[in-house]
Design a protein around this motif. Sequence first.
Motif, PDB file in Angstrom:
ATOM      1  N   GLU A 126      72.479  45.202  10.402  1.00 40.03           N
ATOM      2  CA  GLU A 126      73.527  45.132   9.546  1.00 40.03           C
ATOM      3  C   GLU A 126      75.008  45.865   9.873  1.00 40.03           C
ATOM      4  OE1 GLU A 126      72.100  46.632   6.016  1.00 40.03           O
ATOM      5  OE2 GLU A 126      70.516  44.822   5.532  1.00 40.03           O
ATOM      6  N   ALA A 127      74.681  47.065  10.633  1.00 43.82           N
ATOM      7  CA  ALA A 127      75.807  47.761  11.145  1.00 43.82           C
ATOM      8  C   ALA A 127      76.587  47.124  12.176  1.00 43.82           C
ATOM      9  CB  ALA A 127      75.498  49.358  11.614  1.00 43.82           C
ATOM     10  N   GLY A 128      76.051  46.191  13.122  1.00 44.43           N
ATOM     11  CA  GLY A 128      76.622  45.410  14.145  1.00 44.43           C
ATOM     12  C   GLY A 128      76.012  45.500  15.222  1.00 44.43           C
ATOM     13  N   ALA A 129      74.742  45.884  15.344  1.00 43.55           N
ATOM     14  CA  ALA A 129      74.004  45.972  16.496  1.00 43.55           C
ATOM     15  C   ALA A 129      73.573  44.343  16.963  1.00 43.55           C
ATOM     16  CB  ALA A 129      72.646  46.706  16.705  1.00 43.55           C
ATOM     17  N   SER A 130      73.559  43.890  18.245  1.00 45.79           N
ATOM     18  CA  SER A 130      73.050  42.670  18.753  1.00 45.79           C
ATOM     19  C   SER A 130      71.621  42.600  18.751  1.00 45.79           C
ATOM     20  CB  SER A 130      73.569  42.331  20.119  1.00 45.79           C
ATOM     21  OG  SER A 130      74.996  42.447  19.950  1.00 45.79           O
ATOM     22  N   ASN A 180      79.332  64.191  14.787  1.00 47.16           N
ATOM     23  CA  ASN A 180      80.819  63.720  14.729  1.00 47.16           C
ATOM     24  C   ASN A 180      80.626  62.314  14.229  1.00 47.16           C
ATOM     25  OD1 ASN A 180      81.632  66.167  15.590  1.00 47.16           O
ATOM     26  ND2 ASN A 180      81.553  65.314  17.774  1.00 47.16           N
ATOM     27  N   LEU A 181      80.313  61.306  14.786  1.00 52.06           N
ATOM     28  CA  LEU A 181      80.470  59.790  14.236  1.00 52.06           C
ATOM     29  C   LEU A 181      78.893  59.268  14.961  1.00 52.06           C
ATOM     30  CD1 LEU A 181      82.220  57.888  13.020  1.00 52.06           C
ATOM     31  CD2 LEU A 181      83.104  57.030  15.090  1.00 52.06           C
ATOM     32  N   ASP A 182      78.304  58.775  13.938  1.00 56.57           N
ATOM     33  CA  ASP A 182      77.118  58.393  14.315  1.00 56.57           C
ATOM     34  C   ASP A 182      77.040  56.880  14.830  1.00 56.57           C
ATOM     35  OD1 ASP A 182      76.931  56.809  12.163  1.00 56.57           O
ATOM     36  OD2 ASP A 182      75.532  58.097  11.045  1.00 56.57           O
ATOM     37  N   GLY A 183      75.849  56.334  15.238  1.00 60.89           N
ATOM     38  CA  GLY A 183      75.806  54.907  15.960  1.00 60.89           C
ATOM     39  C   GLY A 183      76.194  53.820  14.818  1.00 60.89           C
ATOM     40  N   TYR A 184      75.688  53.927  13.579  1.00 62.27           N
ATOM     41  CA  TYR A 184      75.927  53.029  12.580  1.00 62.27           C
ATOM     42  C   TYR A 184      77.439  52.896  12.321  1.00 62.27           C
ATOM     43  CZ  TYR A 184      70.967  53.495  11.363  1.00 62.27           C
ATOM     44  OH  TYR A 184      69.811  53.676  11.423  1.00 62.27           O
ATOM     45  N   LEU A 214      81.094  41.232  21.873  1.00 64.31           N
ATOM     46  CA  LEU A 214      80.449  42.367  22.773  1.00 64.31           C
ATOM     47  C   LEU A 214      79.014  42.836  22.465  1.00 64.31           C
ATOM     48  CD1 LEU A 214      81.076  44.363  25.260  1.00 64.31           C
ATOM     49  CD2 LEU A 214      81.671  46.013  23.218  1.00 64.31           C
ATOM     50  N   PRO A 215      77.905  42.491  23.413  1.00 63.85           N
ATOM     51  CA  PRO A 215      76.615  42.905  23.032  1.00 63.85           C
ATOM     52  C   PRO A 215      76.513  44.471  22.936  1.00 63.85           C
ATOM     53  CG  PRO A 215      76.837  41.392  24.982  1.00 63.85           C
ATOM     54  CD  PRO A 215      78.106  41.858  24.597  1.00 63.85           C
ATOM     55  N   ILE A 216      75.768  44.927  21.780  1.00 69.72           N
ATOM     56  CA  ILE A 216      75.502  46.023  21.446  1.00 69.72           C
ATOM     57  C   ILE A 216      73.922  46.412  21.236  1.00 69.72           C
ATOM     58  CG2 ILE A 216      76.211  48.154  20.138  1.00 69.72           C
ATOM     59  CD1 ILE A 216      78.695  47.200  19.554  1.00 69.72           C
ATOM     60  N   ILE A 217      73.409  47.313  22.132  1.00 66.50           N
ATOM     61  CA  ILE A 217      71.923  47.346  22.096  1.00 66.50           C
ATOM     62  C   ILE A 217      71.900  48.843  21.157  1.00 66.50           C
ATOM     63  CG2 ILE A 217      69.654  47.223  23.279  1.00 66.50           C
ATOM     64  CD1 ILE A 217      71.386  44.627  23.437  1.00 66.50           C
ATOM     65  N   ALA A 218      71.323  48.522  19.896  1.00 67.24           N
ATOM     66  CA  ALA A 218      70.865  50.093  19.531  1.00 67.24           C
ATOM     67  C   ALA A 218      69.725  50.519  20.105  1.00 67.24           C
ATOM     68  CB  ALA A 218      70.895  49.689  17.955  1.00 67.24           C
ATOM     69  N   ILE A 229      83.555  49.027  15.710  1.00 66.25           N
ATOM     70  CA  ILE A 229      83.895  48.090  16.736  1.00 66.25           C
ATOM     71  C   ILE A 229      83.829  46.714  16.323  1.00 66.25           C
ATOM     72  CG2 ILE A 229      82.733  47.146  18.867  1.00 66.25           C
ATOM     73  CD1 ILE A 229      81.562  50.099  19.427  1.00 66.25           C
ATOM     74  N   ARG A 230      82.904  46.366  15.199  1.00 64.76           N
ATOM     75  CA  ARG A 230      82.795  44.885  14.793  1.00 64.76           C
ATOM     76  C   ARG A 230      84.161  44.749  13.860  1.00 64.76           C
ATOM     77  NH1 ARG A 230      79.999  43.252  18.925  1.00 64.76           N
ATOM     78  NH2 ARG A 230      77.665  43.405  18.728  1.00 64.76           N
TER      79      ARG A 230
END
Length: 912
Positions: A883-887, A845-849, A864-868, A855-856
Amino acid sequence: MLNKLKISIRTKITLGYIVIILCLLASVIILNNQITSLQKERNYIIKNDSNIHALTNRIEKSILDMESNQRSFVVTGETSYLESYNESGEKWQYDFDELYQIVKNKLTKQKLNEIKATIEHWITTTGDPSIKLKKEKNNEALWELNKVDTGRKDMETVRDQFESLRSEVIVTMQAKVNELDKRNSIVTLTLFGILVFISVVAIIIASGISRSIVKTLTEVTRTIQEITASKSNQKGRIHVRTNDEINALAAATNELLDALERREWLQLNIAEIVTKYQGISAINKLAETFLSEIAKKTQSSLGAFYVRETTDNHIQFIKKAAFADTRDDVGIESFKLGQGLIGQCALEKKILIYNDIPEDFRLINTGLGKVSPKGIFIVPIIFENDVIAVVELATMTGFNKLQQQLVKQVIETFGLTINSILGRMEIVRLLNESRALTEELQAQSEELQAQSEELQLQTEELTMINEQLEERTKEAELKSRELEQAKKELEESAEQLLLNSNYKSEFLANMSHELRTPLNSILILSEMLAENSQNTLSEEEAEYAKVIHSSGGDLLALINDILDLSKVEAGKLDIYFGEMNMSEVPVQIEQTFAPVAMKKNLQFYISKDENVVDIFYTDEQRFQQILKNLLSNAFKFTKQGSVRLDIKQLREEQLTNNMKDVSADWLEIIVSDTGIGIPRDKHQLIFESFQQADGATIRKYGGTGLGLSICKELARLLGGWISLQSNEGQGSTFTLTIPSLPNGIEEQECLELAIHEVGATNELEELMEEQLLETQDFSQQEVEVFQGKNILIVDDDYRNIYALKNALEKRGMNILVAKDGIECLDIMQANDEIDLILMDIMMPNLDGYETMSIIRKQMEMTDLPIIALTAKAMKNDRDKTLEAGASDYISKPLNLDQLVSVLRVWLVSKGS
């Protein structure tokens, strides 16, 4: 008649006890009468003696009171003393009469009469006369009476008489006591005699009963010892003639022996079957071996083995082997789910056994004729809840329960073997395809080069004889056009090869994801179980968890080896040259392999020449990987003796001209052992992928055969090489020769180098280790950091969710769960108190990237910390997630300690 009557051991013992109790009861009654009689006499003597002493004391006291009151009245004239005098006179007479009744001895009564006479003499001569004279106030007569003082003599006489009386009573009592002691001795001897008699009777009864019991127990023990001494070869059983509990023990022992024989038969045959198909790498060979062995063990006369294949989303089962197949017509060639009994078995995933065989069923051929089968056994082989193979067996005798149990236990793990072989065959097929494409491209390139040289020669000839050979010029132009066409075809082939390489890379990435995703939950949960923090598991169960965790780690290492080898072959391995402290290498190697040497009882020597430079420029991670691979192989293939590591720096005279051109220090790392050695004809073979010197069908030492292949490629990328000196049975010596390259390998010095990401987690792992060391003394602070924090886990795999949720909730965190990116955004819209997000990358449906980007950018949550979290291990994964917004970025399978360290870092930074 007696043998048919069942008299239990309890009954026998009870009857013996009853006889003994009756004897004891009779003796107790007799002794009780004697003891009662003695007790009465002793009580009488004690009581009589006590009464005599008491009465004599009272009489003596009364006389003394009379004397005292008489004197007091004479002196004072007070009438109260007369009253006391008269009362004492009455008391002594009353007590004297009672004493006289008690005393039975004539001599004692005579003494009492003498005492009475003395008392009455005092009263008549002293007591009453003095009182009378005092009343008459005749002081002169009273003076004369006191002067004579006859009363004193009477009182002294009374005292002496009482002492004599008491002595007489004591002598009489002692005589009676002595008589009682004699009688008591007689009773004691009688009791001893009775006890001896009862003991003899008890011994006789116990001996008889014990002989009855021990005789049968001895027979049972002897039979068991004979069976034990025969090492289970003896099929005898225990026979007992008595009809009691020993008979029941013998029957239970016989049943136990039957059960042990059945269990031993099962274990022996399972081990034989599993041993037969170990090491097989082809599915047809595996099917033939398995079917042959299982048919022998179950006395089957026919058999067929089918393996599941999927083509264009259509599932069917193809026959891979048959047993007793003389004309290649045993069983149908293929079937679909639900087709016939065998198809129904695969559909329902249940074992089917039929004993009522239809008359038109295939007949079993023998040397003498054809026989109808008596039983059919259809068994589905299941792996991860999917039927991957089906086995059908037929027999002329029917399948007993023991044979059925054997088949069921064998297939419990057989599905894993089939899946492993199918997976290995698929990998080999893909590798072969890749190599074939590479060879084809190389051949086309050579052909193009040859055509180009030929064209050049023809062009020169045409220039020289242009006027004379115009027709040949036209021919050359024609060939030029053909060459151009061939060039285009070659370019198309190169594009196709590049596309195939991309397909292969994508396949490896997907394979990495599919394998790492279940490994993630396996490693996390098994590590939590092995810790057993709440002591809910037994030691054995905790050990099982450690084995599972260790096996998962081994599987992860195998995946990494395959990926590393594929990346090297594809030219996508980056090498990062930097400083390396050579003085630390011996210490690190000693810490890693000393326990291995101690466990295998091997000598382990490490030496480093003094002239070795302290700072050496190379890729330390790849250098350590080569060194550990070589040492692991050395310990693996050495049973006794020693393993040695020598680190040397080559001197100037040892360098070749090519080595001198590099202008660098050269090291020579030598790993030698006293192991099995390698035949000379296999020195090159062992450096190939999936190859070992022990290349038999059943490999003794295990392993994937990737280690040396990877070492060879890594050494090449470090600018060096690996050489081998070995003879079979004489140990092996591997020599790694590499240069020190401060500036790395220049492009013109290399034949083929490309970009490779060393591993997205290497820098992160180092950072985590540093942070772990820095924070290991702050457990209380960690509790405060994690307590009550709201963590959102976004993952489509329920296994990862379950593992992470349990691990983090134990540290006091509140866990929210989203199955994809859409659900994650909905939760964030409804909840603004989320402290951190753990984001999976590959989701439906909607992947992590895309989710992180929304969100960003759209939701503008930049703090907000995001751990990929991703199971892919290919190039640029870290850059793409950042680049997609992961911390931050962690690759699966997750290391729980690293995850906790990352969470601590980001939660602390967010709080500050």
